[in-house]
Design a protein around this motif. Structure first.
Motif, PDB file in Angstrom:
ATOM      1  N   HIS A   1       0.709  -1.189  -0.203  1.00  0.00           N
ATOM      2  CA  HIS A   1       0.179   0.010  -0.083  1.00  0.00           C
ATOM      3  C   HIS A   1       0.856   1.189  -0.049  1.00  0.00           C
ATOM      4  O   HIS A   1       0.618   2.155  -0.816  1.00  0.00           O
ATOM      5  N   ASP A   2       1.945   1.272   0.924  1.00  0.00           N
ATOM      6  CA  ASP A   2       2.715   2.137   0.969  1.00  0.00           C
ATOM      7  C   ASP A   2       3.468   2.871  -0.387  1.00  0.00           C
ATOM      8  O   ASP A   2       3.597   3.717  -0.843  1.00  0.00           O
ATOM      9  N   VAL A   3       3.860   1.486  -0.896  1.00  0.00           N
ATOM     10  CA  VAL A   3       4.644   1.828  -2.216  1.00  0.00           C
ATOM     11  C   VAL A   3       3.627   2.202  -3.264  1.00  0.00           C
ATOM     12  O   VAL A   3       3.919   3.257  -4.080  1.00  0.00           O
ATOM     13  N   VAL A   4       2.649   1.505  -3.569  1.00  0.00           N
ATOM     14  CA  VAL A   4       1.749   1.837  -4.684  1.00  0.00           C
ATOM     15  C   VAL A   4       0.979   2.892  -4.575  1.00  0.00           C
ATOM     16  O   VAL A   4       0.854   3.731  -5.548  1.00  0.00           O
TER      17      VAL A   4
ATOM     18  N   GLU B   1      10.260  -0.600  -6.573  1.00  0.00           N
ATOM     19  CA  GLU B   1      10.149  -0.921  -4.989  1.00  0.00           C
ATOM     20  C   GLU B   1       9.356  -2.105  -4.982  1.00  0.00           C
ATOM     21  O   GLU B   1       9.548  -2.898  -4.101  1.00  0.00           O
ATOM     22  N   LEU B   2       8.128  -2.222  -5.816  1.00  0.00           N
ATOM     23  CA  LEU B   2       7.491  -3.547  -5.615  1.00  0.00           C
ATOM     24  C   LEU B   2       8.325  -4.554  -6.255  1.00  0.00           C
ATOM     25  O   LEU B   2       8.006  -5.842  -5.554  1.00  0.00           O
ATOM     26  N   ARG B   3       9.539  -4.594  -7.076  1.00  0.00           N
ATOM     27  CA  ARG B   3      10.341  -5.558  -7.395  1.00  0.00           C
ATOM     28  C   ARG B   3      11.154  -6.049  -6.160  1.00  0.00           C
ATOM     29  O   ARG B   3      11.388  -7.244  -6.090  1.00  0.00           O
ATOM     30  N   GLU B   4      11.483  -5.103  -5.384  1.00  0.00           N
ATOM     31  CA  GLU B   4      12.366  -5.332  -4.237  1.00  0.00           C
ATOM     32  C   GLU B   4      11.539  -6.113  -3.280  1.00  0.00           C
ATOM     33  O   GLU B   4      12.106  -6.856  -2.565  1.00  0.00           O
TER      34      GLU B   4
ATOM     35  N   GLY C   1      12.756   4.203   2.682  1.00  0.00           N
ATOM     36  CA  GLY C   1      13.330   5.701   3.024  1.00  0.00           C
ATOM     37  C   GLY C   1      13.412   5.574   4.469  1.00  0.00           C
ATOM     38  O   GLY C   1      13.029   5.108   5.260  1.00  0.00           O
ATOM     39  N   GLY C   2      14.319   6.620   4.875  1.00  0.00           N
ATOM     40  CA  GLY C   2      14.717   6.988   6.205  1.00  0.00           C
ATOM     41  C   GLY C   2      14.368   8.675   6.225  1.00  0.00           C
ATOM     42  O   GLY C   2      13.887   9.529   5.417  1.00  0.00           O
ATOM     43  N   LEU C   3      14.622   9.252   7.580  1.00  0.00           N
ATOM     44  CA  LEU C   3      14.736  10.674   7.688  1.00  0.00           C
ATOM     45  C   LEU C   3      15.445  11.385   6.781  1.00  0.00           C
ATOM     46  O   LEU C   3      14.988  12.606   6.416  1.00  0.00           O
ATOM     47  N   GLY C   4      16.666  10.963   6.370  1.00  0.00           N
ATOM     48  CA  GLY C   4      17.515  11.592   5.546  1.00  0.00           C
ATOM     49  C   GLY C   4      16.982  11.751   4.125  1.00  0.00           C
ATOM     50  O   GLY C   4      17.079  12.686   3.367  1.00  0.00           O
ATOM     51  N   GLU C   5      15.951  10.993   3.603  1.00  0.00           N
ATOM     52  CA  GLU C   5      15.474  11.099   2.360  1.00  0.00           C
ATOM     53  C   GLU C   5      14.001  11.853   2.242  1.00  0.00           C
ATOM     54  O   GLU C   5      13.457  11.784   1.376  1.00  0.00           O
TER      55      GLU C   5
ATOM     56  N   GLU D   1      12.990   5.105  11.570  1.00  0.00           N
ATOM     57  CA  GLU D   1      13.233   6.056  10.473  1.00  0.00           C
ATOM     58  C   GLU D   1      12.362   5.657   9.305  1.00  0.00           C
ATOM     59  O   GLU D   1      11.780   6.506   8.795  1.00  0.00           O
ATOM     60  N   GLN D   2      12.144   4.270   9.167  1.00  0.00           N
ATOM     61  CA  GLN D   2      11.181   3.740   7.968  1.00  0.00           C
ATOM     62  C   GLN D   2       9.748   4.215   8.546  1.00  0.00           C
ATOM     63  O   GLN D   2       9.080   4.603   7.522  1.00  0.00           O
ATOM     64  N   THR D   3       9.462   4.168   9.450  1.00  0.00           N
ATOM     65  CA  THR D   3       8.078   4.437  10.031  1.00  0.00           C
ATOM     66  C   THR D   3       7.801   5.889   9.753  1.00  0.00           C
ATOM     67  O   THR D   3       6.748   6.169   9.225  1.00  0.00           O
ATOM     68  N   ALA D   4       8.760   6.725  10.299  1.00  0.00           N
ATOM     69  CA  ALA D   4       8.546   8.327   9.966  1.00  0.00           C
ATOM     70  C   ALA D   4       8.564   8.430   8.526  1.00  0.00           C
ATOM     71  O   ALA D   4       7.603   9.439   8.126  1.00  0.00           O
TER      72      ALA D   4
END
Length: 421
Positions: free
Chosen positions: A220-223, A265-268, A287-291, A322-325
């Motif tokens: 969901h997050d990716v698409v 991202e879906l392929r990963e 991603g993380g906070l830096g992105e 970081e991924q959650t943020a």
């Protein structure tokens, strides 16, 4: 005595061979008691035939008491103690004492077993002493042995007839109870293993359900975000193609790049699902906070009036935090694309003492914009992610008609800074 277990036995015998054994012992003991009683009446007391017949019948009945030795073990012992002084009932005494010691619970009935065994030993000792020390009918050809020989012999016979059966019965009874306890323990362990297996299956089912939920959230997050950007760009291209072909070409190029990013991202994610390594070792790269600046820039290129504000002392956090943020901000921007087209959006990243706070706030949406479908699960998934890390999550409308998505992740997820030098 415990109740007879279910099996092929009859009455109080657990097995038919046990019944056959007791019948055989009762026949042997009955014959021995009958002949002993007959000899006592005819050879020693000389009471006549009627008395001999009565005593023979009583002796046979006494020996037959071994039939109930497993049901009432004390009865044959009492009967044997009555007949032993008459110089018969040896088989009855030995077998009954063995059964008494083997079947009675030793810690609970220790006094009764010891008392009956001691009484049997005294009677046997007295019987042998009396038989050996009685004066002979004719003068002996050789001198008689000293008295202590009689005493030692009587003691040995008494120990063999009374103590040996009791000790053997105690050993066999203890061994039998040990085997039964081990069987009960084995059954208990088998039951416990069955319960553990059921619990393991339930945990595996829950783990699969959680993993499916996690994958659904990732998908969901990716698409949702990438496709929302693509739809926004496509709408912009549709509007500006007649007016500004160059800008339309740029938007079309962005649509292609966004689509390729979504596919990558879906392929990963799908590649991770095909791997056999544990989940702790392989995670889908997000991603993380830096992105966050790059994520905000993508929405700005898509035509969104979005700003990013960073405050506080930047610090590194655990990868999952970081991924959650990052996902919270992504979800907030996706919702703004879907439901607040043309509205200004403010993204905040604040490093506060109690953790890190991210928020996405959009103004009241205008009349223009592209209406996009919504599954309604994005914010629910974000809430679950944040709460699982011990953070706080809020989403809801603002007083001015806008909408806020905000999450605070605790400071315990902050990475320790390496010491200088």
């Amino acid at each position: 005595m415990s109740e007879k277990p279910a099996g092929d036995g009859v009455w109080w015998w657990a097995r038919r061979r046990s019944a056959v054994l007791d019948v055989g012992l009762a026949v042997v003991s009955g014959l021995e008691c009958a002949f002993g009683a007959y000899g006592l009446i005819q050879d020693r007391l000389h009471l006549g035939v009627p008395a001999a017949v009565v005593c023979v019948v009583l002796g046979a009945l006494a020996g037959a008491s071994l039939l109930v030795r497993r049901r009432w073990p004390v009865l044959p012992v009492v009967v044997a103690l009555v007949f032993v002084p008459g110089f018969f009932g040896v088989v009855l005494l030995v077998v009954s004492l063995y059964t008494l010691a083997a079947t009675w619970e030793w810690p609970l009935r220790r006094g009764r077993v010891v008392g009956l065994a001691a009484l049997a030993m005294v009677e046997t000792f007295g019987m042998v002493w009396f038989a050996m020390s009685a004066p002979p009918k004719t003068p002996p050809a050789e001198p008689l042995p000293p008295t202590w020989v009689y005493a030692v012999t009587a003691a040995f016979v008494a120990v063999g007839m009374a103590v040996a059966p009791v000790v053997s019965g105690l050993y066999v009874g203890a061994r039998r109870r040990l085997v039964e306890s081990l069987k009960d323990r084995a059954q208990g362990l088998e039951t416990e293993l069955t319960l553990l297996a059921e619990q393991a299956r339930e945990r595996a089912w829950r783990a699969r359900a959680e993993e499916r939920t996690r994958i659904a959230r990732e998908m969901h997050d990716v698409v949702a975000h990438r496709v929302s950007l693509m739809v926004v760009h496509a709408a912009a291209v549709e509007r500006i193609v007649p007016k500004d072909p160059v800008k339309a070409q740029q938007s079309a190029k962005l649509i292609g790049e966004t689509g390729r990013q979504a596919l990558d991202e879906l392929r990963e994610i799908l590649g991770v699902l095909r791997m056999t390594e544990p989940r702790e070792q392989v995670e889908a790269p997000v991603g993380g906070l830096g992105e966050l600046p790059e994520l905000v820039e993508q929405s700005r290129i898509a035509g969104m009036a979005v700003s990013l504000t960073v405050s506080g002392d930047p610090a590194g956090y655990a990868a999952e935090a970081e991924q959650t943020a990052y996902r919270v901000v992504q979800e907030g921007l996706t919702n703004a694309h879907k439901h607040a087209g043309g509205a200004r959006v403010a993204v905040l990243l604040a490093y506060v003492p109690n953790g890190v706070r991210v928020s996405v706030v959009n103004d009241c949406p205008g009349a223009d914009g592209v209406a996009l479908p919504s599954g309604g699960n994005g914010l629910v998934g974000m809430r679950e992610r944040v709460l699982a890390l011990g953070g706080a999550f809020h989403s809801g409308p603002e007083p001015d008609g806008g909408f806020r998505v905000e999450a605070v992740l605790p400071s315990r997820l902050r990475l320790a800074r390496e010491p200088l030098g």
